[in-house]
Design a protein around this motif. Structure first.
Motif, mmCIF file in Angstrom:
data_model
loop_
_atom_site.group_PDB
_atom_site.id
_atom_site.type_symbol
_atom_site.label_atom_id
_atom_site.label_comp_id
_atom_site.label_asym_id
_atom_site.label_seq_id
_atom_site.Cartn_x
_atom_site.Cartn_y
_atom_site.Cartn_z
ATOM 1 N N HIS A 186 0.821 -1.283 -0.133
ATOM 2 C CA HIS A 186 0.271 0.072 -0.032
ATOM 3 C C HIS A 186 0.785 1.177 -0.055
ATOM 4 O O HIS A 186 0.516 2.226 0.590
ATOM 5 N N ALA A 187 2.125 1.281 -0.796
ATOM 6 C CA ALA A 187 2.680 2.469 -0.478
ATOM 7 C C ALA A 187 2.297 3.499 -1.532
ATOM 8 O O ALA A 187 1.408 3.410 -2.513
ATOM 9 N N ILE A 188 2.528 4.605 -0.814
ATOM 10 C CA ILE A 188 1.775 6.031 -1.377
ATOM 11 C C ILE A 188 2.776 6.605 -2.489
ATOM 12 O O ILE A 188 3.798 6.981 -2.146
ATOM 13 N N PRO A 189 2.353 6.532 -3.882
ATOM 14 C CA PRO A 189 3.363 7.192 -4.872
ATOM 15 C C PRO A 189 3.661 8.601 -4.421
ATOM 16 O O PRO A 189 2.950 9.355 -3.563
ATOM 17 N N ASP A 190 4.968 8.816 -4.992
ATOM 18 C CA ASP A 190 5.732 10.247 -4.777
ATOM 19 C C ASP A 190 4.485 11.257 -5.057
ATOM 20 O O ASP A 190 4.219 12.300 -4.313
ATOM 21 N N ALA A 239 -4.068 10.399 5.873
ATOM 22 C CA ALA A 239 -2.962 11.111 6.320
ATOM 23 C C ALA A 239 -3.316 12.006 7.368
ATOM 24 O O ALA A 239 -2.587 12.243 8.482
ATOM 25 N N GLN A 240 -4.579 12.669 7.365
ATOM 26 C CA GLN A 240 -5.340 13.514 8.229
ATOM 27 C C GLN A 240 -5.627 12.585 9.612
ATOM 28 O O GLN A 240 -5.376 13.083 10.711
ATOM 29 N N ALA A 241 -6.080 11.596 9.220
ATOM 30 C CA ALA A 241 -6.560 10.575 10.356
ATOM 31 C C ALA A 241 -5.334 10.156 11.340
ATOM 32 O O ALA A 241 -5.267 9.874 12.639
ATOM 33 N N CYS A 242 -4.113 10.090 10.703
ATOM 34 C CA CYS A 242 -2.879 9.505 11.194
ATOM 35 C C CYS A 242 -2.195 10.598 11.992
ATOM 36 O O CYS A 242 -1.369 10.202 12.760
ATOM 37 N N LEU A 243 -2.307 11.833 11.757
ATOM 38 C CA LEU A 243 -1.647 12.935 12.301
ATOM 39 C C LEU A 243 -1.821 12.775 13.751
ATOM 40 O O LEU A 243 -0.925 12.813 14.635
ATOM 41 N N PRO A 244 -3.026 12.786 14.404
ATOM 42 C CA PRO A 244 -3.062 12.456 15.801
ATOM 43 C C PRO A 244 -2.409 11.327 16.543
ATOM 44 O O PRO A 244 -2.174 11.522 17.810
ATOM 45 N N ILE A 245 -2.238 10.306 15.883
ATOM 46 C CA ILE A 245 -1.778 9.166 16.334
ATOM 47 C C ILE A 245 -0.406 8.835 16.049
ATOM 48 O O ILE A 245 0.155 7.855 16.110
ATOM 49 N N LEU A 246 0.184 10.060 15.359
ATOM 50 C CA LEU A 246 1.711 9.722 14.962
ATOM 51 C C LEU A 246 2.734 9.146 15.995
ATOM 52 O O LEU A 246 3.736 8.580 15.535
ATOM 53 N N ASP A 256 9.068 13.251 11.044
ATOM 54 C CA ASP A 256 7.707 12.930 11.359
ATOM 55 C C ASP A 256 6.931 12.798 9.941
ATOM 56 O O ASP A 256 6.020 11.953 9.747
ATOM 57 N N LEU A 257 7.106 13.392 8.888
ATOM 58 C CA LEU A 257 6.668 13.431 7.648
ATOM 59 C C LEU A 257 6.805 11.893 6.923
ATOM 60 O O LEU A 257 5.963 11.144 6.281
ATOM 61 N N ALA A 258 8.019 11.366 7.015
ATOM 62 C CA ALA A 258 8.404 10.022 6.887
ATOM 63 C C ALA A 258 7.664 8.744 7.630
ATOM 64 O O ALA A 258 7.034 8.095 7.077
ATOM 65 N N ALA A 259 7.556 9.316 8.889
ATOM 66 C CA ALA A 259 6.573 8.202 9.875
ATOM 67 C C ALA A 259 5.313 8.450 9.341
ATOM 68 O O ALA A 259 4.637 7.506 9.665
ATOM 69 N N LEU A 260 4.533 9.697 9.342
ATOM 70 C CA LEU A 260 3.399 9.992 8.802
ATOM 71 C C LEU A 260 2.823 9.086 7.513
ATOM 72 O O LEU A 260 2.007 8.387 7.238
ATOM 73 N N ARG A 307 4.503 6.301 6.402
ATOM 74 C CA ARG A 307 4.559 4.932 6.609
ATOM 75 C C ARG A 307 3.289 4.708 7.369
ATOM 76 O O ARG A 307 2.566 3.649 7.026
ATOM 77 N N LEU A 308 2.836 5.483 8.389
ATOM 78 C CA LEU A 308 1.518 4.979 9.336
ATOM 79 C C LEU A 308 0.430 5.190 8.358
ATOM 80 O O LEU A 308 -0.580 4.389 8.353
ATOM 81 N N SER A 309 0.488 6.284 7.182
ATOM 82 C CA SER A 309 -0.786 6.263 6.360
ATOM 83 C C SER A 309 -0.928 5.010 5.761
ATOM 84 O O SER A 309 -1.998 4.561 5.282
ATOM 85 N N SER A 310 0.187 4.421 5.152
ATOM 86 C CA SER A 310 0.190 3.094 4.230
ATOM 87 C C SER A 310 -0.343 2.063 5.164
ATOM 88 O O SER A 310 -1.214 1.322 4.655
ATOM 89 N N LEU A 311 -0.094 1.901 6.457
ATOM 90 C CA LEU A 311 -0.429 0.800 7.413
ATOM 91 C C LEU A 311 -1.893 1.172 7.478
ATOM 92 O O LEU A 311 -2.802 0.368 7.583
ATOM 93 N N PHE A 312 -2.347 2.265 7.732
ATOM 94 C CA PHE A 312 -3.598 2.758 7.785
ATOM 95 C C PHE A 312 -4.746 2.109 6.608
ATOM 96 O O PHE A 312 -5.549 1.625 6.868
ATOM 97 N N LEU A 313 -4.085 2.684 5.439
ATOM 98 C CA LEU A 313 -4.782 2.094 4.156
ATOM 99 C C LEU A 313 -4.889 0.614 4.120
ATOM 100 O O LEU A 313 -5.779 0.105 3.608
ATOM 101 N N ALA A 314 -3.962 0.060 4.549
ATOM 102 C CA ALA A 314 -3.823 -1.486 4.643
ATOM 103 C C ALA A 314 -5.054 -2.323 5.500
ATOM 104 O O ALA A 314 -5.235 -3.423 5.343
ATOM 105 N N THR A 315 -5.388 -1.601 6.664
ATOM 106 C CA THR A 315 -6.051 -2.153 7.642
ATOM 107 C C THR A 315 -7.454 -1.551 7.822
ATOM 108 O O THR A 315 -8.260 -2.167 8.379
ATOM 109 N N LYS A 316 -7.619 -0.575 7.206
ATOM 110 C CA LYS A 316 -9.188 0.020 7.043
ATOM 111 C C LYS A 316 -9.802 -0.226 5.736
ATOM 112 O O LYS A 316 -8.866 -0.339 4.826
ATOM 113 N N GLU A 317 -10.942 -0.142 5.709
ATOM 114 C CA GLU A 317 -11.698 -0.443 4.526
ATOM 115 C C GLU A 317 -12.568 0.517 4.170
ATOM 116 O O GLU A 317 -13.420 1.277 5.150
ATOM 117 N N PHE A 318 -12.625 1.386 3.090
ATOM 118 C CA PHE A 318 -13.190 2.501 2.464
ATOM 119 C C PHE A 318 -14.298 2.116 1.976
ATOM 120 O O PHE A 318 -14.367 1.303 0.943
#
Length: 260
Positions: free
Chosen positions: A21-25, A80-87, A45-49, A51-62
Motif C-alpha cells: 500500500h505504498a503511497i506514490p510520490d 494522512a489526516q487521520a494518522c496525524l493525531p496518532i503519529l 515526522d513526515l516519513a513516519a506519517l 509510513r503510518l498512512s500506508s498501514l492505515f490504508l492496509a488495515t481500514k476499509e473505505f
C-alpha cells in the motif's frame, strides 16, 4: 524468545503491508500541498506519517455511499489526516474499528431526544462526519476537501472534519465519549479532568459572551465536542492555540506526545 519472534513477525507483516500500500510520490506531494499543516512537519515526522498512512490504508476499509467513488486521492487525504493525531501514539489506537464510509456531501440524520418530562422531540441534523463506537467512521468528502481553503479565517480556518471525528475515536477508546481519552491510570484521568473541565467552562463563558475564539464555538455544546475541536486547533494552528489556551495546549501536547 516467543516475544522476540512475535515482534519480528509483526515488523515483517507491517513492512509487507507498507510495500503493498505504498503511497506514490506524486500523490503524497499532492496531499501535502492540499493540506499545508501536514507539510509543516519535520522530515522524520513526515516519513513516519507516510509510513503510518500506508498501514492505515492496509488495515481500514473505505466504502463509498450512494455510488460515491473513493479514489486513491481521497483515501490518502483521509489517511494522512487521520494518522496525524496518532503519529506518536501508534495505529493500535484505531484498532476498535475498520470501516470508513464516505459520502459525497453532508448527510441528514433523523434524531430523537427525550426531555425531562418524557416528551420525545424529533429533528433533522446535517452531518459532515460522525464517529460511532466500534465504527464505522462517516465522512463527507465535500467537508474534507473544503478544509484546505486558504480564504478561511478564525475558527473556520482550523476546521477539520477528519481530525475532529478521529479525536472522537480516541475519546471513545475507553468506552465513553466524555472528553477524556484512554489514559494509563486513574490518577492521569483525574489530572486530565482537572484541566479540561475548567478550560471548557471558561470557553463556554467566552462563547456565551460573544467573544471570537480560535477553537470552534461548537465546542461549547459538550465537553467531548470541546476535546474534538480543541484537537483540530492543536494540529492546525498550534502557535495560536498555545497563546490562547496555554494550559489546554500543554494537556494535549502531553497526550499526543508532541509540541507542534
Amino acid at each position: 524468545m516467543l516475544g522476540a519472534l512475535l515482534r519480528h513477525w509483526q515488523a515483517w507483516r507491517d513492512e509487507h503491508r507498507i510495500a503493498r500500500h505504498a503511497i506514490p510520490d506524486a500523490l503524497w506531494q499532492l496531499t501535502l500541498l492540499r493540506y499545508p499543516f501536514l507539510a509543516q512537519l519535520g522530515a522524520a515526522d513526515l516519513a513516519a506519517l507516510r509510513r503510518l498512512s500506508s498501514l492505515f490504508l492496509a488495515t481500514k476499509e473505505f466504502h463509498g455511499a450512494a455510488g460515491f467513488v473513493v479514489t486513491d486521492e481521497i483515501a490518502v487525504a483521509v489517511a494522512a489526516q487521520a494518522c496525524l493525531p496518532i503519529l506518536h501514539l501508534g495505529l493500535q489506537r484505531y484498532d476498535g474499528f475498520v470501516g470508513i464510509v464516505m459520502h459525497e456531501s453532508e448527510v441528514v440524520a433523523r434524531r430523537e431526544v427525550t426531555d425531562e418530562d418524557g416528551i420525545v422531540h424529533a429533528y433533522d441534523e446535517e452531518l459532515a462526519g460522525e464517529a460511532m463506537e466500534g465504527g464505522p467512521v462517516m465522512l463527507a468528502w465535500q467537508a474534507v476537501a473544503s478544509s484546505d481553503d486558504p480564504a478561511l479565517v478564525g475558527a473556520d480556518a482550523v476546521y477539520n472534519v477528519v481530525i475532529h471525528e478521529f479525536a472522537h475515536v480516541l475519546d471513545m477508546q475507553d468506552g465513553i465519549a466524555d472528553g477524556v481519552p484512554l489514559l494509563d491510570s486513574p490518577a492521569e484521568r483525574e489530572a486530565w479532568m482537572a484541566v479540561i473541565d475548567p478550560a471548557w467552562e471558561h470557553f463556554c463563558a467566552r462563547v456565551d459572551a460573544g467573544e471570537e475564539t480560535l477553537i470552534d464555538p461548537y465546542g461549547a455544546e459538550a465537553v467531548e465536542e470541546f476535546f474534538a475541536v480543541a484537537t483540530e486547533a492543536f494540529f492546525i494552528a498550534p502557535k495560536q492555540m498555545q497563546r490562547e489556551e496555554p494550559e489546554l495546549f500543554a494537556l494535549l501536547s502531553g497526550f499526543y506526545r508532541r509540541a507542534p
